[in-house]
Design a protein around this motif. Structure first.
Motif, PDB file in Angstrom:
ATOM      1  N   ALA A 116       0.834  -1.208   0.000  1.00  0.00           N
ATOM      2  CA  ALA A 116       0.000   0.000   0.000  1.00  0.00           C
ATOM      3  C   ALA A 116       0.864   1.252   0.000  1.00  0.00           C
ATOM      4  N   ASP A 117       0.208   2.407  -0.185  1.00  0.00           N
ATOM      5  CA  ASP A 117       0.797   3.744  -0.005  1.00  0.00           C
ATOM      6  C   ASP A 117       2.116   3.919  -0.749  1.00  0.00           C
ATOM      7  N   PRO A 118       2.147   3.731  -2.076  1.00  0.00           N
ATOM      8  CA  PRO A 118       3.426   3.790  -2.779  1.00  0.00           C
ATOM      9  C   PRO A 118       3.946   5.216  -2.959  1.00  0.00           C
ATOM     10  N   ALA A 119       5.256   5.327  -3.086  1.00  0.00           N
ATOM     11  CA  ALA A 119       5.930   6.556  -3.496  1.00  0.00           C
ATOM     12  C   ALA A 119       6.910   6.194  -4.593  1.00  0.00           C
ATOM     13  N   SER A 134       3.273  -2.051   3.915  1.00  0.00           N
ATOM     14  CA  SER A 134       2.695  -3.378   3.711  1.00  0.00           C
ATOM     15  C   SER A 134       1.517  -3.635   4.634  1.00  0.00           C
ATOM     16  N   ASP A 135       0.462  -4.208   4.045  1.00  0.00           N
ATOM     17  CA  ASP A 135      -0.699  -4.656   4.813  1.00  0.00           C
ATOM     18  C   ASP A 135      -0.589  -6.122   5.208  1.00  0.00           C
ATOM     19  N   ASP A 136       0.553  -6.747   4.918  1.00  0.00           N
ATOM     20  CA  ASP A 136       0.692  -8.170   5.220  1.00  0.00           C
ATOM     21  C   ASP A 136       0.402  -8.523   6.683  1.00  0.00           C
ATOM     22  N   ARG A 146      -4.360  -4.091   0.592  1.00  0.00           N
ATOM     23  CA  ARG A 146      -4.254  -3.357  -0.666  1.00  0.00           C
ATOM     24  C   ARG A 146      -3.156  -3.920  -1.562  1.00  0.00           C
ATOM     25  N   SER A 147      -3.120  -3.455  -2.798  1.00  0.00           N
ATOM     26  CA  SER A 147      -2.077  -3.834  -3.746  1.00  0.00           C
ATOM     27  C   SER A 147      -1.636  -2.596  -4.516  1.00  0.00           C
ATOM     28  N   VAL A 148      -0.420  -2.641  -5.068  1.00  0.00           N
ATOM     29  CA  VAL A 148       0.186  -1.463  -5.697  1.00  0.00           C
ATOM     30  C   VAL A 148       0.282  -1.648  -7.198  1.00  0.00           C
TER      31      VAL A 148
END
Length: 748
Positions: free
Chosen positions: A33-36, A50-52, A326-328
Motif C-alpha cells: 500500500a501507499d506507494p511513493a 505493507s498490509d501483510d 491493498r495492492s500497488v
C-alpha cells in the motif's frame, strides 16, 4: 519524431506492442500500500508499506515495514522485500505512507517516513534501494515530532504523517507532511491548510525550521498525501481528497502559492468497475526516460479483480478484508499542452516496456513482470542489505514471468541459486506461456535446509533473439520446499533493434504526391521500447472486425467496409498513427482526408514532429427518424500545407474523440483539385445520407468505452427503438455490422 530517429533508429531500443504488456499490480504475492516513486538515469524506484501483518478480518491498519522495488524497463520489477522494519528498529513503532527521492547533490536515495499515524517524521538515507538505511540527521533526531528528539513540532496539523520529499533542478531539497484537520489547521472545501513544507540543508544533517511554509490550497476538502513534483517550469502539489480522489494545484515555486487546478485521479476504476473497494488512495509520481508515471494502490488482489489470484492474508485465512489488504499498481500519464495534467487512465496492463531485458546478468529471484502461486520471505536486519527469497507453492500452478527478453545470439545455460529440502524439485524454462515450448529443466540439489543454498546449472536451447515471455515454472511434490535466491542465463550478444518502416511489400516510403491508406501505418520497430513505435492506441483491446494488421498491430481498431475497404475506426483523442513518406519536391500541397464522424471530432497532421495542419471533422447527418449518426458515409476535409523534399515521418494524431479515417491524399499545389475523390463526386464536408433499417439487420452493441454489450436486430425499426425494446439502459451506444457503424441512443 524526425528523420534522425529513422536513420539512427538502430542505436535506440525499438518497440513492439505485440510482445504484450505487464499486468497490474506489480506484485501479486503479498499486500502492499501507499506507494511513493523516484527515478534516476538507470532505475525507476517504488517504495511501499505493507498490509501483510493485518489479519484477514482486520478492522484497522497493521503496517510495520517498507518494501522496495526497482525496474529498468517498467515491466520487469525486482522486489528487494523489506528494506526497513519498525519491528527491528528501536524507538520506531510503525511505518506508514512514506516518500522517496534521489538527491542530485550526493547521489544517494532518501526516504521520509512517519512513525505510524502521528508519531513524527523520520529521515533515512542509503546508497542503494537495498540499503542499509540510516538516519543522517545530527544526533539521530526526527525531522518532525515532539520534545528534544525532533527539530520541529507538528505545528497544529491534525495528522502528523504522510511525508514526501522533493529535489528541484538546482539541487534544493524539500519535505512536506500533513493530513487530517484541526481547529488551527482546517481542511475544508476551497480552504485547505493542512500541509507544511520545509527546505532541507544541502548536507542532509538538518534544516532551518524558519523555512516553513504553510501549503494552502483550494479545491475539494483535503485528507492526506501531499506530493510535489515538477514538469517543465511548473510545480505541482497533489493530494488525496476526503472523497477519495487525487486533486492538484500548480505554482511557479515549490513553496507555492498553489492554485487549485483539478482532479488528476479518480478513485481507481476500469470500465466503470471500481477496483479499490471505493476506499482510500495514495499516489507517487516520477519521470523516467522521458515518460511520466504514477503509482497508486487499489484492492485488485483482495477482490480477485479480473481473475487475479486472491491470496490469503498472512494468517493463512482466505478472503481478507479488502479495506485493509491493498495492492500497488502503476500507469503512465500525460500532460496537456498548457501543462495541466491529463486525467489518469487506470489499466490492467500497466506501463509499456521501454527497453529490452538483459538475461545475462545476475538477478534477485523476485525479478519478474508477473507471478502466480508463489510467496516471498524477507531477510532484512538493521545494518544489512535487504534481500527477498522466492518460495514456490510447487504442487500448484507456480511460476514467475520475465518479459521482452533479448537473448541475442542465443542462451546456452541457466544458473539458479536455490535451497531445496525435497528430492526432484525442478525449475522448467518455458517460452511464451507456462506450458509453452520447453527450453530447459534444472533439477535442484537437495540442501537439507531452506537456509542453505547451492548453485544449480542446466543447459537451455531455443532461446535466441527477443522472446516475448520467458516463464520459470516451479515443479515439486510438496509446497514450500524450495527457496530461490537468484538466477541468470549464460550466453552472449544482443539483438540490434530495427527501426519502423513503411507497410508495403518493399518497405518503400509512401510517395507524396499520392494517397496513403490510413490502415497502412508503419510496421513497428522490432525489439522493445517507445522510441520506434509507429502507433498509439488507448487500450489493448481490438474493437474492430478486420484481421488486417492483426499480427503487428492487434490493438488498432480496423473495420471492414464495402468494396473490400479497411478503415481505422473507434478513434479516440491522443491516439496516433505514423507513416514513412518521401516528398518528391519542396513546395505547396493540398492534403485531403476521407473521414466520418458523429460530430466534435478533430485531428492534426505533423511532419517530423512539426504540426502542418489541424482539421475538424464535420458531423454526419442523422438518419431519418432516428438518433443515430451514420459512420458509413465518408466526406473530405482539406488543408493547404508546405512540405520539404525528402524522407520524413508523417503523424496523424486524434485531437478529438470518436471518428473514422479511410485515407489521406496529398496533391501538388495550393488549393489543388482532389485527384482521388469519393466515388464520382467531391465534397468539402461529410456527405448527407438517409438511413432506415427496413430489413433484418443484426448489429453488435458496444459501450462508448469499447465494451461489447451484446447484439440488437433493427428489423425495420429505428436503432433507438430497437435498443429500448431489447432492454438496453438509457444512454448512447456504438452499433456495428459488417458494413455499417454508427452511434445511437435509447432516448425517444
Amino acid at each position: 519524431m524526425n528523420l534522425f530517429k529513422k536513420v539512427l533508429g538502430a542505436t535506440f531500443v525499438a518497440g513492439l506492442t505485440t510482445f504484450g504488456l505487464a499486468y497490474n499490480p506489480i506484485s501479486t504475492y503479498h499486500y502492499l500500500a501507499d506507494p511513493a516513486a523516484a527515478a534516476d538515469d538507470e532505475y525507476f524506484y517504488i517504495i511501499t508499506d505493507s498490509d501483510d501483518p493485518a489479519p484477514y478480518n482486520s478492522n484497522g491498519y497493521e503496517i510495520k515495514a517498507l518494501y522496495g522495488f526497482r525496474s529498468k524497463d517498467m515491466q520487469n520489477w525486482t522486489d528487494f522485500g523489506i528494506i526497513y522494519d519498525a519491528r527491528q528498529v528501536e524507538g520506531v513503532g510503525a511505518i506508514w505512507a512514506s516518500g522517496i527521492a534521489k538527491n542530485p547533490n550526493d547521489g544517494r536515495l532518501y526516504i521520509v517516513f512517519p512513525d505510524g499515524g502521528g508519531g513524527g517524521i523520520v529521515l533515512i538515507g542509503a546508497d542503494s534501494l537495498a540499503g542499509p538505511w540510516t538516519n543522517p540527521l545530527s544526533g539521530g533526531k526526527r525531522l518532525i515530532g515532539w520534545g528534544g528528539g525532533a527539530i520541529s513540532g507538528c505545528d497544529n496539523i491534525g495528522w502528523c504523517f504522510d511525508p514526501a520529499i522533493f529535489y528541484d533542478d538546482n539541487g534544493d531539497g524539500y519535505f512536506t507532511f500533513g493530513g487530517g484537520s484541526s481547529d488551527q489547521r482546517p481542511a475544508r472545501d476551497n480552504d485547505n491548510n493542512i500541509f507544511n513544507i520545509y527546505k532541507l540543508d544541502k548536507d542532509m544533517k538538518s534544516y532551518n525550521p524558519n523555512t516553513k511554509v504553510e501549503l494552502k490550497i483550494g479545491g475539494p476538502k483535503a485528507m492526506e498525501a501531499s506530493y510535489i513534483h515538477k514538469y517543465k517550469d511548473n510545480y505541482y502539489l497533489s493530494y488525496s481528497t476526503a472523497d477519495l480522489r487525487i486533486a492538484y494545484g500548480m505554482s511557479k515555486s515549490p513553496t507555492g502559492p498553489y492554485t487549485y487546478t483539478g482532479i488528476f485521479m479518480g478513485n481507481p476504476n476500469i470500465g466503470g468497475q471500481n477496483i479499490n473497494a471505493n476506499n482510500n488512495n495514495h499516489h507517487g509520481i516520477a519521470e523516467f526516460k522521458g515518460h511520466w508515471y504514477v503509482t497508486y494502490h487499489d484492492r485488485r488482489i483482495s477482490n480477485g479483480y479480473d481473475g487475479l489470484e486472491k491470496i490469503p492474508a498472512e494468517d493463512g485465512m482466505p478472503n481478507p478484508n479488502p479495506a485493509y489488504h491493498r495492492s500497488v499498481s502503476i500507469d503512465e500519464f500525460y500532460y496537456n499542452a498548457d501543462g495541466t495534467m491529463k486525467s489518469l487512465t487506470f489499466t490492467k496492463e500497466g506501463p509499456e516496456q521501454i527497453e529490452n531485458f538483459d538475461p545475462y546478468d545476475w538477478y534477485p529471484a523476485l525479478t519478474s513482470s508477473k507471478q502466480r502461486g508463489i510467496r516471498s520471505r524477507s531477510t532484512w536486519a538493521p545494518g544489512r542489505v535487504a534481500s527477498s527469497i522466492l518460495l514456490p507453492l510447487s504442487t500448484k500452478e507456480s511460476w514467475i514471468r520475465v518479459s521482452g527478453v533479448d537473448f541475442g545470439k542465443g542462451a546456452t545455460g541457466f544458473t539458479v541459486e536455490a535451497a531445496s529440502t525435497a528430492d526432484n524439485n525442478k525449475i522448467e524454462i518455458h517460452k511464451g506461456s507456462a506450458t509453452g515450448a520447453l527450453a530447459g529443466t534444472c533439477t535442484l540439489k537437495k540442501t537439507g535446509s531452506k537456509n542453505t543454498y547451492a548453485e544449480n546449472k542446466c543447459e537451455v536451447d531455443g532461446l535466441s533473439g527477443i522472446v516475448d515471455y520467458v516463464f520459470m515454472v516451479f515443479k515439486g511434490s510438496q509446497d514450500s520446499t524450495m527457496a530461490i535466491k537468484a538466477w541468470g542465463f549464460e550466453g552472449s550478444g544482443t539483438t540490434p533493434p530495427e527501426p519502423q518502416k513503411a507497410f508495403n511489400a518493399t518497405n518503400t516510403p509512401w510517395a507524396i504526391p499520392g494517397t496513403i491508406q490510413a490502415e497502412d501505418f508503419d510496421v513497428p520497430g522490432t525489439g522493445r521500447g517507445s522510441d520506434l513505435k509507429s502507433f498509439y492506441d488507448q487500450d489493448s483491446e481490438n474493437h474492430g472486425d478486420s484481421d488486417y494488421r492483426k499480427d503487428d498491430a492487434p490493438s488498432v481498431d480496423l473495420y471492414k467496409k464495402s468494396n473490400n475497404r479497411v478503415v481505422v475506426g473507434y478513434i479516440q483523442k491522443d491516439e496516433w498513427l505514423e507513416y514513412t513518406v518521401n516528398v518528391a519536391e519542396d513546395g505547396d500541397y493540398t492534403v485531403f482526408a476521407a473521414v466520418a464522424s458523429d460530430g466534435g471530432s478533430s485531428f492534426s497532421l505533423s511532419v517530423d514532429e512539426k504540426v502542418i495542419a489541424e482539421m475538424d471533422v464535420p458531423k454526419a447527418v442523422k438518419a431519418e427518424g432516428d438518433t443515430a449518426q451514420n459512420f458509413d458515409d465518408y466526406g473530405k476535409v482539406s488543408a493547404n500545407v508546405k512540405l520539404t523534399k525528402g524522407e520524413h515521418v508523417l503523424r496523424f494524431t486524434a485531437t478529438g474523440d470518436w471518428f473514422d479515417i479511410d485515407y489521406i491524399n496529398f496533391v501538388k499545389g495550393e488549393n489543388a483539385k482532389d485527384d482521388n475523390p469519393l466515388g464520382d463526386k467531391e465534397t468539402s464536408s461529410i456527405a448527407s445520407v438517409k438511413f432506415n433499417a427496413v430489413a433484418t439487420q443484426e448489429f453488435k452493441v458496444f459501450s462508448l468505452q469499447g465494451k461489447l454489450m451484446g447484439t440488437v436486430d433493427l428489423a425495420g425499426r429505428t436503432a433507438g427503438k430497437a435498443l429500448r425494446e431489447a432492454g438496453y439502459s438509457r444512454g448512447a451506444y456504438m452499433l456495428r455490422s459488417d458494413s455499417k457503424q454508427f452511434i445511437a441512443t435509447t432516448e425517444k
